[in-house]
Motif scaffolding. Structure first.
Motif, PDB file in Angstrom:
ATOM      1  N   ASP A 141     -19.040  13.126  53.539  1.00 22.10           N
ATOM      2  CA  ASP A 141     -19.773  13.888  53.377  1.00 22.10           C
ATOM      3  C   ASP A 141     -19.809  15.245  54.154  1.00 22.10           C
ATOM      4  OD1 ASP A 141     -21.465  12.573  51.311  1.00 22.10           O
ATOM      5  OD2 ASP A 141     -23.284  11.674  53.114  1.00 22.10           O
ATOM      6  N   ARG A 142     -19.429  15.635  54.808  1.00 26.31           N
ATOM      7  CA  ARG A 142     -19.137  16.573  55.902  1.00 26.31           C
ATOM      8  C   ARG A 142     -18.308  17.293  54.988  1.00 26.31           C
ATOM      9  NH1 ARG A 142     -17.259  15.852  61.475  1.00 26.31           N
ATOM     10  NH2 ARG A 142     -17.505  17.917  61.601  1.00 26.31           N
ATOM     11  N   ALA A 143     -17.278  16.426  54.924  1.00 24.59           N
ATOM     12  CA  ALA A 143     -15.937  17.253  54.027  1.00 24.59           C
ATOM     13  C   ALA A 143     -16.351  18.328  52.957  1.00 24.59           C
ATOM     14  CB  ALA A 143     -14.670  16.611  53.421  1.00 24.59           C
ATOM     15  N   TRP A 144     -17.600  17.701  51.898  1.00 25.67           N
ATOM     16  CA  TRP A 144     -17.778  18.393  50.879  1.00 25.67           C
ATOM     17  C   TRP A 144     -18.700  19.846  51.584  1.00 25.67           C
ATOM     18  CZ3 TRP A 144     -14.420  18.982  47.342  1.00 25.67           C
ATOM     19  CH2 TRP A 144     -14.195  17.614  46.844  1.00 25.67           C
ATOM     20  N   GLU A 145     -19.139  19.254  52.001  1.00 23.98           N
ATOM     21  CA  GLU A 145     -20.558  20.516  53.093  1.00 23.98           C
ATOM     22  C   GLU A 145     -19.712  21.383  53.571  1.00 23.98           C
ATOM     23  OE1 GLU A 145     -23.308  20.899  56.462  1.00 23.98           O
ATOM     24  OE2 GLU A 145     -22.207  19.213  56.245  1.00 23.98           O
ATOM     25  N   PHE A 146     -18.058  21.390  54.195  1.00 25.75           N
ATOM     26  CA  PHE A 146     -17.655  21.963  54.640  1.00 25.75           C
ATOM     27  C   PHE A 146     -16.897  23.148  53.443  1.00 25.75           C
ATOM     28  CE2 PHE A 146     -13.170  24.105  54.999  1.00 25.75           C
ATOM     29  CZ  PHE A 146     -13.730  24.405  55.865  1.00 25.75           C
ATOM     30  N   VAL A 147     -16.829  22.387  52.367  1.00 23.08           N
ATOM     31  CA  VAL A 147     -16.735  23.241  50.990  1.00 23.08           C
ATOM     32  C   VAL A 147     -17.411  23.686  50.835  1.00 23.08           C
ATOM     33  CG1 VAL A 147     -15.855  23.079  48.186  1.00 23.08           C
ATOM     34  CG2 VAL A 147     -14.642  21.122  50.108  1.00 23.08           C
TER      35      VAL A 147
END
Length: 249
Positions: free
Chosen positions: A7-13
């Protein structure tokens, strides 16, 4: 690594485009990519035009010593990753390269990389007009989880494009091409398919979820890829996120 890290990865995106400085972007990217086991990364220019030399680093962390050693040993003359970069814009790992390259000339380079604490790496090429970018990762682990490859590609693709926004290297897209990209529209089905791509679903799984054929799913995704001018489904989903055509909700 749990779902929270993904989730943090896609939030960064989804939020990288509002970061105001390259230094802040490097810090945020480093925090997120470390969850996938990578302890060093950088972003630099690659130039595919005849007679043009690549080069020009936009930023990163942890590769300085290796870059110096790489140049001193002239590993660029034997590095099989350079061939992969020149032939395709598809992301790849060092293990992908080793599996498709006979042992021999490059063995010294791989050995020195291992001695430097880099057992595996990942490269994401990004097309920019007649040149491009490369985002490079390395990890002390022998491999990374293949189920995380989609998130890794999305992260690196976003990091490269946003570093270019904050520290642009020529050639830079003119206003007409920027406007053309901003005007891209996706159909409802394309958006649905890309949303499930971000969730890690295969084309077959998406077809079951949406109640349509796998061929139709592939058609929708390929159409979206063509609109963005990218070569992978993850890059298409990432581009849709960056332009607010897709949400994570």
């Amino acid at each position: 690594m749990g779902r929270n890290a993904l989730d943090r990865a896609w939030e960064f995106v989804g939020r990288a485009r509002i970061v105001a400085s390259a230094d802040e972007l490097v810090t945020r990217f480093g925090d997120v990519i470390s969850n996938f086991g990578f302890d060093r990364f950088d972003c630099g220019r690659t130039d595919r035009r005849p007679g043009q030399a690549g080069g020009g680093m936009l930023g990163g962390r942890g590769f300085d010593d290796w870059n110096l050693h790489y140049r001193e040993k002239q590993f660029q003359l034997i590095d099989p990753c350079a061939k992969f970069l020149f032939e395709s814009y598809d992301p790849f790992s060092w293990n992908d390269v080793r599996a498709n390259t006979p042992s021999g000339l490059a063995d010294r380079m791989w050995s020195d990389a291992r001695d430097g604490g880099m057992l595996e790496g990942h490269l994401t090429p990004i097309a920019l007009d007649d040149s491009g970018l490369m985002v490079r990762l390395a990890t002390p682990e022998k491999q990374f989880d293949p189920d995380h490859r989609g998130a890794i590609v999305g992260l690196t693709y976003t990091f490269g494009l946003e570093m270019h926004r904050l520290r642009p290297l020529p050639p830079i897209a003119d206003e007409s091409s920027i406007a053309e990209t901003a005007a891209i529209a996706l159909s409802d089905r394309q958006i649905e398919c890309l949303r499930w791509v971000i969730d890690g679903k295969s084309n077959w799984e998406i077809s079951v979820i949406l109640g349509i054929s796998e061929h139709t799913v592939s058609t929708h995704i390929r159409s979206a890829m063509a609109k963005f001018g990218v070569s992978t489904r993850i890059q298409a989903a990432t581009a849709a996120l960056r332009l607010d055509l897709l949400t994570l909700a």
